[in-house]
Design a protein around this motif. Structure first.
Motif, short mmCIF file in Angstrom:
data_model
loop_
_atom_site.label_atom_id
_atom_site.label_comp_id
_atom_site.label_asym_id
_atom_site.label_seq_id
_atom_site.Cartn_x
_atom_site.Cartn_y
_atom_site.Cartn_z
N VAL A 68 0.83 -1.20 0.00
CA VAL A 68 0.00 0.00 0.00
C VAL A 68 0.86 1.25 0.00
N THR A 76 -1.62 5.63 -2.18
CA THR A 76 -2.09 4.82 -1.06
C THR A 76 -3.61 4.72 -1.04
N ARG A 77 -4.31 5.81 -1.28
CA ARG A 77 -5.78 5.79 -1.27
C ARG A 77 -6.31 4.89 -2.37
N LEU A 80 -5.86 1.29 -1.32
CA LEU A 80 -6.81 0.90 -0.28
C LEU A 80 -8.18 0.61 -0.88
N ILE A 81 -8.61 1.42 -1.83
CA ILE A 81 -9.90 1.19 -2.48
C ILE A 81 -9.89 -0.12 -3.26
N LEU A 83 -7.91 -2.77 -2.76
CA LEU A 83 -7.69 -3.95 -1.91
C LEU A 83 -8.83 -4.21 -0.94
N SER A 84 -9.69 -3.25 -0.71
CA SER A 84 -10.77 -3.42 0.29
C SER A 84 -11.71 -4.58 -0.05
N PRO A 85 -12.25 -4.70 -1.28
CA PRO A 85 -13.16 -5.83 -1.56
C PRO A 85 -12.54 -7.20 -1.35
N LEU A 87 -10.03 -8.03 0.54
CA LEU A 87 -9.74 -8.21 1.97
C LEU A 87 -11.02 -8.48 2.76
N LEU A 88 -12.11 -7.80 2.42
CA LEU A 88 -13.39 -8.08 3.08
C LEU A 88 -13.86 -9.49 2.77
#
Length: 335
Positions: A68, A76-77, A80-81, A83-85, A87-88
């Protein structure tokens, strides 16, 4: 020269330490959670320093996904957007694996172990099941503190309080919802009130211990003593329910059946009385089968007449030991 030495002497010890870390690109002495804080205090870090911090913080362990902060092109932002799905989704899979493990292996093993040892269900729940569920909390808390000795306790305490909130709200609500089965609610008997009161007492003791910011050895012993006292209370209540309350209920039901049979016999013709006498024997036989083995075969197990009134202490014991859906006047008499 003299100017550089004077400028370095004007820096505080923390600033000098941070300056040394930036020069060596080794932030092992810092917590990974301090990345944003240090950026605010010391000014914005370069991309290379952020990457070095993410890889070497927490004694060199680094964060879970240093990419990240280390990607050469994406911000970085954006990362994060993106990688979020996944990771969830990964977190959901972990929860599902944990639930299936408890359902397929832990719960059946606990049930068989309890049956083999002859443990009451509630006592097994507050000992074996509670210790099994709490083992993961203990492991995660210890790891959080060992990974970050300076600020790891914040996550550890947050995990413990969060787990308690989830257990006392979401899990309890889900269990009640499933167990309701359209019956209009689950009865809250005396044993549930006892558990809730003890939980409130425990939370009050924990709050008082945390209020001054330190936890002493005496307070730790108090925590262990509270749990031990609660286990003893639950065990005593379960034994009372099994060996005193249930035989008393069997005698009460047998007495009611006998009274109904006697009233029916008195209102029947004389020619039908032998059959009524046989029905009384059947009722007494059924009632005797409800008693524990040690109480069967005794004529005193099914007393006649009105039962004597219970004392206040006996009523209190009856109340905190009652967790089934018996009629509300169970604790008013003893027989």
């Amino acid at each position: 020269g003299p100017s550089s030495s004077s400028s370095s002497s004007s820096l505080s010890s923390s600033e000098r330490h941070f300056h040394t870390a930036t020069q060596s690109r080794n932030f092992a002495a810092y917590s990974c959670e301090s990345l944003n804080d240090l950026t605010t205090v010391h000014g914005p870090l370069s991309r290379d320093l952020q990457c070095a911090f993410a890889r070497t913080c927490n004694d060199g362990d680094g964060i879970f996904a240093p990419i990240v902060y280390c990607h050469p092109t994406l911000s970085t932002r954006t990362l994060l957007i993106l990688l979020s799905p996944p990771l969830l989704l990964f977190l959901t899979v972990l929860f599902r694996i944990l639930g299936s493990t408890a359902e397929e292996f832990f719960s059946p093993g606990l049930e068989m172990f309890s049956l083999k040892m002859g443990l009451p269900e509630r006592f097994a729940g507050v000992t074996l099941l509670a210790l099994g569920n709490g083992a993961t909390d203990v492991a995660s808390t210890v790891n959080a503190i060992l990974d970050d000795r300076k600020r790891g306790y914040l996550m550890a305490l947050g995990e413990l309080t969060g787990a308690a909130m989830v257990a006392s709200t979401l899990i309890v609500g889900s269990v009640v919802y499933v167990a309701d089965d359209g019956a209009g609610g689950v009865p809250c008997r005396g044993a549930m009130v006892r558990d809730v009161v003890f939980f409130i007492l425990t939370m009050a003791v924990v709050y008082k211990s945390f209020e001054d910011g330190t936890i002493t050895v005496a307070e730790i012993k108090c925590f262990v003593g509270l749990y031990g006292g609660y286990v003893v209370l639950v065990l005593g209540s379960d034994l009372y329910h099994k060996y005193v309350h249930e035989p008393r209920q069997a005698r009460r039901k047998a007495r009611k059946k006998e009274q109904k049979a006697a009233a029916s016999r008195d209102s029947s013709p004389a020619s039908a009385k032998p059959k009524q006498d046989e029905s009384v024997e059947v009722v007494l036989s059924e009632a005797s089968s409800l008693l524990p083995p040690q109480a069967r075969g005794h004529s005193s197990a099914l007393p006649h007449g009105s039962p004597p009134k219970a004392s206040n202490i006996e009523r209190m014991i009856e109340f905190i030991s009652n967790y089934d859906s018996d009629d509300s006047n169970d604790a008013s008499t003893a027989g």
